[in-house]
Design a protein around this motif. Structure first.
Motif, PDB file in Angstrom:
ATOM      1  N   THR A 148       0.826  -1.211   0.000  1.00 11.36           N
ATOM      2  CA  THR A 148       0.000   0.000   0.000  1.00 11.36           C
ATOM      3  C   THR A 148       0.859   1.258   0.000  1.00 11.36           C
ATOM      4  OG1 THR A 148      -1.781  -1.143   1.183  1.00 11.36           O
ATOM      5  CG2 THR A 148      -1.785   1.257   1.253  1.00 11.36           C
ATOM      6  N   GLU A 149       1.904   1.254   0.825  1.00  7.47           N
ATOM      7  CA  GLU A 149       2.786   2.426   0.881  1.00  7.47           C
ATOM      8  C   GLU A 149       3.543   2.618  -0.431  1.00  7.47           C
ATOM      9  OE1 GLU A 149       5.196   1.852   4.308  1.00  7.47           O
ATOM     10  OE2 GLU A 149       3.488   1.859   5.684  1.00  7.47           O
ATOM     11  N   ALA A 150       3.927   1.489  -1.056  1.00 11.22           N
ATOM     12  CA  ALA A 150       4.575   1.589  -2.369  1.00 11.22           C
ATOM     13  C   ALA A 150       3.614   2.205  -3.375  1.00 11.22           C
ATOM     14  CB  ALA A 150       5.034   0.210  -2.832  1.00 11.22           C
ATOM     15  N   ASN A 151       2.373   1.772  -3.319  1.00 13.06           N
ATOM     16  CA  ASN A 151       1.373   2.319  -4.240  1.00 13.06           C
ATOM     17  C   ASN A 151       1.168   3.813  -4.014  1.00 13.06           C
ATOM     18  OD1 ASN A 151      -0.955   1.816  -6.206  1.00 13.06           O
ATOM     19  ND2 ASN A 151      -2.034   2.698  -4.471  1.00 13.06           N
ATOM     20  N   GLN A 152       1.092   4.220  -2.758  1.00  7.39           N
ATOM     21  CA  GLN A 152       0.893   5.640  -2.450  1.00  7.39           C
ATOM     22  C   GLN A 152       2.088   6.478  -2.870  1.00  7.39           C
ATOM     23  OE1 GLN A 152       0.067   5.458   1.758  1.00  7.39           O
ATOM     24  NE2 GLN A 152      -2.128   5.129   1.466  1.00  7.39           N
ATOM     25  N   ARG A 202       5.621  -3.645  -5.359  1.00 11.62           N
ATOM     26  CA  ARG A 202       4.174  -3.762  -5.160  1.00 11.62           C
ATOM     27  C   ARG A 202       3.563  -4.973  -5.850  1.00 11.62           C
ATOM     28  NH1 ARG A 202       0.200   0.303  -8.143  1.00 11.62           N
ATOM     29  NH2 ARG A 202       0.475  -1.334  -9.714  1.00 11.62           N
ATOM     30  N   ASP A 203       3.958  -5.211  -7.100  1.00  9.23           N
ATOM     31  CA  ASP A 203       3.269  -6.201  -7.926  1.00  9.23           C
ATOM     32  C   ASP A 203       4.003  -7.528  -8.070  1.00  9.23           C
ATOM     33  OD1 ASP A 203       1.309  -4.274  -8.364  1.00  9.23           O
ATOM     34  OD2 ASP A 203       2.235  -3.552 -10.208  1.00  9.23           O
ATOM     35  N   SER A 204       5.263  -7.579  -7.651  1.00 14.12           N
ATOM     36  CA  SER A 204       6.029  -8.803  -7.874  1.00 14.12           C
ATOM     37  C   SER A 204       6.625  -9.364  -6.585  1.00 14.12           C
ATOM     38  CB  SER A 204       7.145  -8.537  -8.899  1.00 14.12           C
ATOM     39  OG  SER A 204       7.914  -9.692  -9.101  1.00 14.12           O
ATOM     40  N   LEU A 205       7.542  -8.622  -5.995  1.00  9.75           N
ATOM     41  CA  LEU A 205       8.275  -9.154  -4.845  1.00  9.75           C
ATOM     42  C   LEU A 205       7.376  -9.465  -3.660  1.00  9.75           C
ATOM     43  CD1 LEU A 205      11.444  -6.864  -5.018  1.00  9.75           C
ATOM     44  CD2 LEU A 205      11.308  -9.293  -5.574  1.00  9.75           C
ATOM     45  N   ALA A 207      -9.489  -1.476 -10.200  1.00  5.21           N
ATOM     46  CA  ALA A 207     -10.354  -2.287  -9.348  1.00  5.21           C
ATOM     47  C   ALA A 207      -9.934  -3.751  -9.350  1.00  5.21           C
ATOM     48  CB  ALA A 207     -11.803  -2.156  -9.815  1.00  5.21           C
ATOM     49  N   ALA A 208      -9.332  -4.201 -10.441  1.00 11.31           N
ATOM     50  CA  ALA A 208      -8.920  -5.604 -10.533  1.00 11.31           C
ATOM     51  C   ALA A 208      -7.640  -5.883  -9.763  1.00 11.31           C
ATOM     52  CB  ALA A 208      -8.731  -5.986 -12.007  1.00 11.31           C
ATOM     53  N   ASN A 209      -6.979  -4.846  -9.256  1.00  6.39           N
ATOM     54  CA  ASN A 209      -5.728  -5.016  -8.509  1.00  6.39           C
ATOM     55  C   ASN A 209      -5.798  -4.270  -7.178  1.00  6.39           C
ATOM     56  OD1 ASN A 209      -3.087  -5.771  -7.897  1.00  6.39           O
ATOM     57  ND2 ASN A 209      -2.163  -4.108  -9.079  1.00  6.39           N
ATOM     58  N   SER A 210      -6.818  -4.590  -6.415  1.00  3.94           N
ATOM     59  CA  SER A 210      -7.000  -4.032  -5.067  1.00  3.94           C
ATOM     60  C   SER A 210      -7.089  -2.505  -5.048  1.00  3.94           C
ATOM     61  CB  SER A 210      -5.852  -4.482  -4.144  1.00  3.94           C
ATOM     62  OG  SER A 210      -5.723  -5.888  -4.136  1.00  3.94           O
TER      63      SER A 210
END
Length: 477
Positions: free
Chosen positions: A159-163, A293-296, A251-254
């Protein structure tokens, strides 16, 4: 050569040396300016003319004001900044993840997993003992809580990476606008035949700063402008026009952001999440953020879910076949997993029984064989050492957990190695750039004296010419 020609030569010297003094002063005052490249005044003789059959010069002129610049070095700095941006971003997140799996702590998931099966081993010695049964419920709940804690913390990292993409995207857009604006200014100056050295320095610095955010390539055009693109081809700057990056929730990725780019001068946004970070999102801060965010972290969560799912499935299979103190049977110890995905988080793993009498330590009804049967408890305790078919191969639950810890450690080591290497290379490249393009105060002060003396000499020549003119005018009178 006439006296007027002598004065013209002196005038050219004064003009040239004054310009050289101005350039030297510019170097001195910008000694601490980031990205500034020292400038050098290049002199050349003025046009030669024939005077009484002899070729004589007509003074000096400034051919150009040359910037100390190495395009190959700029490309290396750009590339290494991209690597550093990626490695620093990944290292910061992976270091946080590593703290979750630090086996030197006394309350980690690995310790809780061992304590849970140790409690079942204790029950085998006294299968009807209430303290041992209460300990199993407590250890089971503690284990479920640890799964959820680790799951929640890993999701917090995502979440923090996304923000953080909000700030990175704003920085990228700012750099793109700056490069496009500098392109226009440089073009306007250089189309007149001048050289926009200071503006080029600012643009080079902006390119290096942009490269730290995303992987880029660039190409200088004949008009002096710089076209910038993502390393996989999406244009970012074309002349005076800059692309605009934007974020849209998926929406498909949280609800995490997808990254879009509106091409320079265009109106339609194109999805670029898969290419903005270069191949495998391995370039720049933005690529590192997407990779985290999407891999590790997703990989760690998948392993955590598999561990929780396999644990619950194996324990439930044995427990439901056994009997409690009051003859209860067919009960799962953990909540029944519907799917593997997300089972380690909220709404997933939990202890499904609350009455210690329902703990199935026996493999037969106590009303028939009595309460001393510990066969089922021994079978559950032995699950800790049972070889199971897991995604990483055939291994025990403890071995699978250790492999997860190893994956986190390897990710940290890789990012740390990359960060250390890029930091060292960048330091060397910065030192090389400083030696080639940086301002040396000692050198500039020496130049200041040199040009000052030349200026004084030219001024003395004017005085001499003036005196000669006065003598001639006196003869006429």
């Amino acid at each position: 050569m006439s006296i007027l020609s002598l004065l013209d030569i002196a005038k050219s010297g004064i003009t040239a040396q004054r310009l050289a003094l101005e350039v030297t002063s510019e170097n001195i005052t910008n000694v601490n300016t980031p990205g500034y490249s020292k400038q050098t005044t290049v002199f050349t003789t003025a046009t030669v003319s024939q005077e009484r059959g002899f070729p004589l010069g007509n003074g000096v002129r400034v051919a150009e004001i040359q910037r100390a610049y190495d395009d190959f070095l700029q490309m290396q700095l750009k590339s290494e900044n991209t690597t550093k941006g990626w490695s620093d971003t990944v290292l910061a997140s992976m270091t946080r993840a590593e703290q979750l799996f630090n086996e030197f702590t006394t309350d980690g998931l690995g310790k809780s997993l061992q304590d849970f099966f140790s409690a079942w081993q204790d029950l085998t010695a006294n299968p009807q003992g209430q303290p041992e049964r209460q300990a199993i419920l407590a250890r089971g709940q503690q284990l479920a809580d640890q799964f959820k804690r680790v799951n929640s913390y890993l999701n917090d990292i995502r979440t923090e990476a996304n923000q953080s993409l909000e700030g990175v995207t704003a920085d990228v857009n700012d750099k793109l606008r700056k490069i496009a604006s500098l392109n226009e200014q440089i073009k306007q100056i250089e189309v007149q035949g001048a050289r926009a050295n200071e503006l080029r320095d600012q643009r080079d610095l902006a390119v290096r700063q942009l490269a730290e955010k995303v992987g880029i390539t660039y190409m200088e055009q004949t008009d002096g402008t710089l076209n910038v693109s993502l390393s996989l081809g999406q244009p970012l700057v074309l002349g005076k026009d800059a692309a605009v990056l934007s974020l849209q929730p998926d929406a498909a990725n949280s609800g995490f952001y997808r990254i879009y780019s509106t091409a320079p001068g265009g109106k339609t946004a194109v999805h670029i999440s898969s290419i903005v970070g270069g191949p495998g999102n391995g370039q720049g801060e933005m690529g590192g953020t997407l990779q985290v965010r999407d891999s590790l972290v997703n990989g760690f969560l998948a392993d955590l879910d598999e561990l929780a799912y396999t644990l619950a499935t194996e324990v439930n299979a044995v427990h439901s076949s056994g009997f409690g103190l009051t003859g209860s049977t067919g009960l799962d110890f953990f909540s029944t997993p519907a799917t593997m995905a997300g089972y380690s988080g909220l709404g997933g793993i939990s202890v499904a029984i609350s009455n210690s009498n329902d703990i199935a330590a026996a493999n037969a009804d106590p009303s028939v064989v009595g309460t001393g049967n510990n066969t089922n408890a021994k079978d559950i305790a032995s699950l800790f050492d049972k070889i199971l078919p897991l995604s990483g191969g055939n291994m025990t639950l403890g071995g699978f957990y250790n492999s997860l810890v190893g994956k986190v450690g390897v990710s940290v080591q890789n990012a740390e190695r990359s960060a250390t290497l890029s930091e060292g290379v960048l330091k060397q490249l910065d030192n090389l750039r400083e030696s080639q393009s940086g301002v040396s105060l000692d050198e500039e002060l020496a130049n200041l004296i040199k040009y000052q003396k030349a200026f004084e000499g030219a001024a003395k020549l004017i005085n001499t010419g003036t005196e000669m003119m006065d003598v001639i005018l006196g003869l006429v009178r």
